[in-house]
Design a protein around this motif. Structure first.
Motif, PDB file in Angstrom:
ATOM      1  N   TYR A  62       0.861  -1.267   0.027  1.00  0.00           N
ATOM      2  CA  TYR A  62       0.181   0.092  -0.107  1.00  0.00           C
ATOM      3  C   TYR A  62       1.012   1.267  -0.028  1.00  0.00           C
ATOM      4  O   TYR A  62       0.480   2.238  -0.632  1.00  0.00           O
ATOM      5  CB  TYR A  62      -0.873  -0.146   1.222  1.00  0.00           C
ATOM      6  CG  TYR A  62      -2.039  -1.033   1.090  1.00  0.00           C
ATOM      7  CD1 TYR A  62      -3.228  -0.916   0.211  1.00  0.00           C
ATOM      8  CD2 TYR A  62      -1.702  -2.383   1.377  1.00  0.00           C
ATOM      9  CE1 TYR A  62      -4.190  -1.564   0.189  1.00  0.00           C
ATOM     10  CE2 TYR A  62      -2.949  -3.267   1.146  1.00  0.00           C
ATOM     11  CZ  TYR A  62      -3.985  -2.911   0.705  1.00  0.00           C
ATOM     12  OH  TYR A  62      -4.965  -4.001   0.429  1.00  0.00           O
ATOM     13  N   ARG A  63       1.706   1.145   0.684  1.00  0.00           N
ATOM     14  CA  ARG A  63       2.896   2.371   0.762  1.00  0.00           C
ATOM     15  C   ARG A  63       3.696   2.586  -0.438  1.00  0.00           C
ATOM     16  O   ARG A  63       3.559   3.721  -0.900  1.00  0.00           O
ATOM     17  CB  ARG A  63       3.976   2.073   1.853  1.00  0.00           C
ATOM     18  CG  ARG A  63       3.394   2.210   3.335  1.00  0.00           C
ATOM     19  CD  ARG A  63       4.388   1.700   4.434  1.00  0.00           C
ATOM     20  NE  ARG A  63       3.872   1.997   5.440  1.00  0.00           N
ATOM     21  CZ  ARG A  63       3.907   2.873   6.432  1.00  0.00           C
ATOM     22  NH1 ARG A  63       4.578   4.045   5.972  1.00  0.00           N
ATOM     23  NH2 ARG A  63       3.360   3.145   7.522  1.00  0.00           N
ATOM     24  N   ALA A  64       4.141   1.543  -1.264  1.00  0.00           N
ATOM     25  CA  ALA A  64       4.565   1.527  -2.481  1.00  0.00           C
ATOM     26  C   ALA A  64       3.585   2.249  -3.746  1.00  0.00           C
ATOM     27  O   ALA A  64       3.983   3.187  -4.369  1.00  0.00           O
ATOM     28  CB  ALA A  64       5.110   0.375  -3.142  1.00  0.00           C
ATOM     29  N   VAL A  88      -7.596  -0.352  -5.640  1.00  0.00           N
ATOM     30  CA  VAL A  88      -6.334  -0.541  -5.130  1.00  0.00           C
ATOM     31  C   VAL A  88      -6.296  -2.103  -4.227  1.00  0.00           C
ATOM     32  O   VAL A  88      -5.349  -2.643  -4.537  1.00  0.00           O
ATOM     33  CB  VAL A  88      -5.800   0.241  -3.970  1.00  0.00           C
ATOM     34  CG1 VAL A  88      -4.645   0.310  -3.204  1.00  0.00           C
ATOM     35  CG2 VAL A  88      -5.865   2.060  -4.793  1.00  0.00           C
ATOM     36  N   ARG A  89      -7.203  -2.136  -3.608  1.00  0.00           N
ATOM     37  CA  ARG A  89      -7.064  -3.541  -2.765  1.00  0.00           C
ATOM     38  C   ARG A  89      -7.431  -4.862  -3.640  1.00  0.00           C
ATOM     39  O   ARG A  89      -6.547  -5.918  -3.280  1.00  0.00           O
ATOM     40  CB  ARG A  89      -8.630  -3.616  -1.556  1.00  0.00           C
ATOM     41  CG  ARG A  89      -8.425  -2.475  -0.586  1.00  0.00           C
ATOM     42  CD  ARG A  89      -9.100  -2.651   0.614  1.00  0.00           C
ATOM     43  NE  ARG A  89      -8.492  -3.621   1.527  1.00  0.00           N
ATOM     44  CZ  ARG A  89      -7.543  -3.083   2.418  1.00  0.00           C
ATOM     45  NH1 ARG A  89      -7.296  -1.875   2.398  1.00  0.00           N
ATOM     46  NH2 ARG A  89      -6.706  -3.773   3.008  1.00  0.00           N
ATOM     47  N   GLY A  90      -7.934  -4.506  -4.810  1.00  0.00           N
ATOM     48  CA  GLY A  90      -8.358  -5.809  -5.675  1.00  0.00           C
ATOM     49  C   GLY A  90      -7.058  -5.916  -6.504  1.00  0.00           C
ATOM     50  O   GLY A  90      -6.523  -6.987  -6.538  1.00  0.00           O
ATOM     51  N   GLY A 148      -0.636  -7.305   8.270  1.00  0.00           N
ATOM     52  CA  GLY A 148      -1.372  -6.430   7.532  1.00  0.00           C
ATOM     53  C   GLY A 148      -2.775  -6.086   8.332  1.00  0.00           C
ATOM     54  O   GLY A 148      -2.775  -5.873   9.508  1.00  0.00           O
ATOM     55  N   ARG A 149      -3.920  -5.701   7.687  1.00  0.00           N
ATOM     56  CA  ARG A 149      -5.181  -5.315   8.344  1.00  0.00           C
ATOM     57  C   ARG A 149      -6.185  -6.293   8.030  1.00  0.00           C
ATOM     58  O   ARG A 149      -7.108  -6.276   8.555  1.00  0.00           O
ATOM     59  CB  ARG A 149      -5.588  -3.930   7.755  1.00  0.00           C
ATOM     60  CG  ARG A 149      -4.588  -2.703   8.089  1.00  0.00           C
ATOM     61  CD  ARG A 149      -4.298  -2.383   9.604  1.00  0.00           C
ATOM     62  NE  ARG A 149      -3.641  -1.445   9.728  1.00  0.00           N
ATOM     63  CZ  ARG A 149      -2.152  -1.143   9.286  1.00  0.00           C
ATOM     64  NH1 ARG A 149      -1.618  -2.280   8.740  1.00  0.00           N
ATOM     65  NH2 ARG A 149      -1.506   0.007   9.578  1.00  0.00           N
ATOM     66  N   ASP A 150      -5.935  -7.043   6.655  1.00  0.00           N
ATOM     67  CA  ASP A 150      -7.188  -7.817   6.459  1.00  0.00           C
ATOM     68  C   ASP A 150      -6.435  -9.117   5.789  1.00  0.00           C
ATOM     69  O   ASP A 150      -7.033  -9.991   5.148  1.00  0.00           O
ATOM     70  CB  ASP A 150      -8.014  -7.210   5.263  1.00  0.00           C
ATOM     71  CG  ASP A 150      -6.886  -7.115   3.908  1.00  0.00           C
ATOM     72  OD1 ASP A 150      -5.709  -7.132   4.150  1.00  0.00           O
ATOM     73  OD2 ASP A 150      -7.510  -6.907   2.996  1.00  0.00           O
TER      74      ASP A 150
HETATM   75  O1   DC Z   1       1.151  -1.356   8.189  1.00  0.00           O
HETATM   76  P1   DC Z   1       1.376  -0.003   7.649  1.00  0.00           P
HETATM   77  O2   DC Z   1       1.341   1.219   8.543  1.00  0.00           O
HETATM   78  O3   DC Z   1       2.677  -0.209   6.809  1.00  0.00           O
HETATM   79  O4   DC Z   1       0.249  -0.047   6.370  1.00  0.00           O
HETATM   80  C1   DC Z   1      -0.026   1.251   5.722  1.00  0.00           C
HETATM   81  C2   DC Z   1      -1.252   1.702   5.431  1.00  0.00           C
HETATM   82  O5   DC Z   1      -1.657   0.472   4.535  1.00  0.00           O
HETATM   83  C3   DC Z   1      -2.254   1.630   6.688  1.00  0.00           C
HETATM   84  O6   DC Z   1      -2.804   2.980   6.913  1.00  0.00           O
HETATM   85  C4   DC Z   1      -3.382   0.678   6.241  1.00  0.00           C
HETATM   86  C5   DC Z   1      -3.020   0.084   4.905  1.00  0.00           C
HETATM   87  N1   DC Z   1      -3.137  -1.271   4.954  1.00  0.00           N
HETATM   88  C6   DC Z   1      -4.266  -1.889   4.663  1.00  0.00           C
HETATM   89  O7   DC Z   1      -5.356  -1.334   4.382  1.00  0.00           O
HETATM   90  N2   DC Z   1      -4.402  -3.317   4.384  1.00  0.00           N
HETATM   91  C7   DC Z   1      -3.108  -4.063   4.718  1.00  0.00           C
HETATM   92  N3   DC Z   1      -3.077  -5.484   4.504  1.00  0.00           N
HETATM   93  C8   DC Z   1      -2.058  -3.447   5.084  1.00  0.00           C
HETATM   94  C9   DC Z   1      -2.053  -2.080   5.203  1.00  0.00           C
END
Ligand code: DC
Length: 233
Positions: A38-40, A107-109, A128-130
């Motif tokens: 996501y950062r990239a 983006v997620r897809g 990650g988050r998901d």
């Molecule tokens: O873990 P991080 O701080 O490097 O993640 C950066 C951003 O990317 C964070 O605000 C949420 C998003 N992210 C996401 O939505 N799903 C993920 N699997 C990983 C990160």
């Protein structure tokens, strides 16, 4: 998903990266930092002067982006134009931008396949988050790592200061809360633990304690790992 998968989800600053990296080393799995993807994306959008919240601009940027995830010895390495992403994606500006682009379905897809393919290559600790809900719903072991916002902001602040950034604790705490709110409120992959996740509150725990707890649960899930686990430490 040929390999064994451990997922570690949770809010920013809970210690996911350190814990995930160490757990992966302990288990002999490869570490996957999905936030770096996501950062990239966010970094390349900022660098090309495109609009972060404009779906057409984002779609154009994704088409142009030469992104890859390659297996290194210990972890998967995210590259853009063949170069590993580094500290340039760890700035507060890119953090906020990554949080914004991560709300977009496009983006997620786009990033889903990059993440899933990693588990075809090796055993993975995916952070990650998901991870446990969307990307690896069939993972053998799922964790939710959390800590109080003040503690998370304190850690993030120390990290940024060590890196030479000039930023106050108050600003980091405000940014932490802002990011949490956005990540929780979004429709796609909102930030909350799923029912099948083991919740660990790391506010008063050391990294070693968290890793120990996770490693012993991994040994219960995959008994064949136990021999290797007991020989470390
Ligand atoms: O873990 P991080 O701080 O490097 O993640 C950066 C951003 O990317 C964070 O605000 C949420 C998003 N992210 C996401 O939505 N799903 C993920 N699997 C990983 C990160």
């Amino acid at each position: 998903m040929a390999g064994r998968v451990v997922t570690i989800d949770g809010p920013s600053g809970a210690g996911k990266s350190t814990v995930s990296r160490r757990l992966a080393a302990r288990l002999g799995f490869r570490y996957l930092d999905t936030g770096a993807l996501y950062r990239a994306v966010a970094w390349s959008l900022l660098a090309s002067g495109r609009h972060l919240d404009d779906p057409a601009d984002v779609a154009a940027a994704l088409t142009a982006l030469r992104l890859a995830v390659e297996p290194g010895p210990d972890e998967f390495v995210v590259t853009v134009d063949g170069r590993p992403v580094g500290l340039e994606v760890r700035t507060p500006e890119v953090s906020q931008a990554a949080s914004r682009v991560s709300t977009q379905a496009e983006v997620r897809g786009f990033l889903l396949g990059f993440q899933r393919r990693c588990a075809d290559i090796s055993d993975v600790v995916a952070e990650g988050r998901d991870m446990g809900t969307v990307v690896f719903p069939a993972a053998g072991l799922k964790f939710w790592l959390d800590a109080a916002p003040e503690e998370r902001a304190r850690r993030r602040h120390r990290e940024l200061i060590e890196r030479g950034e000039t930023v106050t604790y108050e600003a980091v705490l405000a940014a932490t809360r802002e990011r949490d709110d956005r990540d929780r409120a979004r429709e796609l992959a909102p930030l909350r633990p799923a029912r099948d996740m083991i919740v660990i509150d790391a506010t008063a725990m050391s990294v070693a304690e968290v890793v120990e707890d996770m490693a012993s649960r991994a040994g219960q899930t995959w008994p064949e790992l136990k021999k290797g686990l007991s020989s470390v430490n």
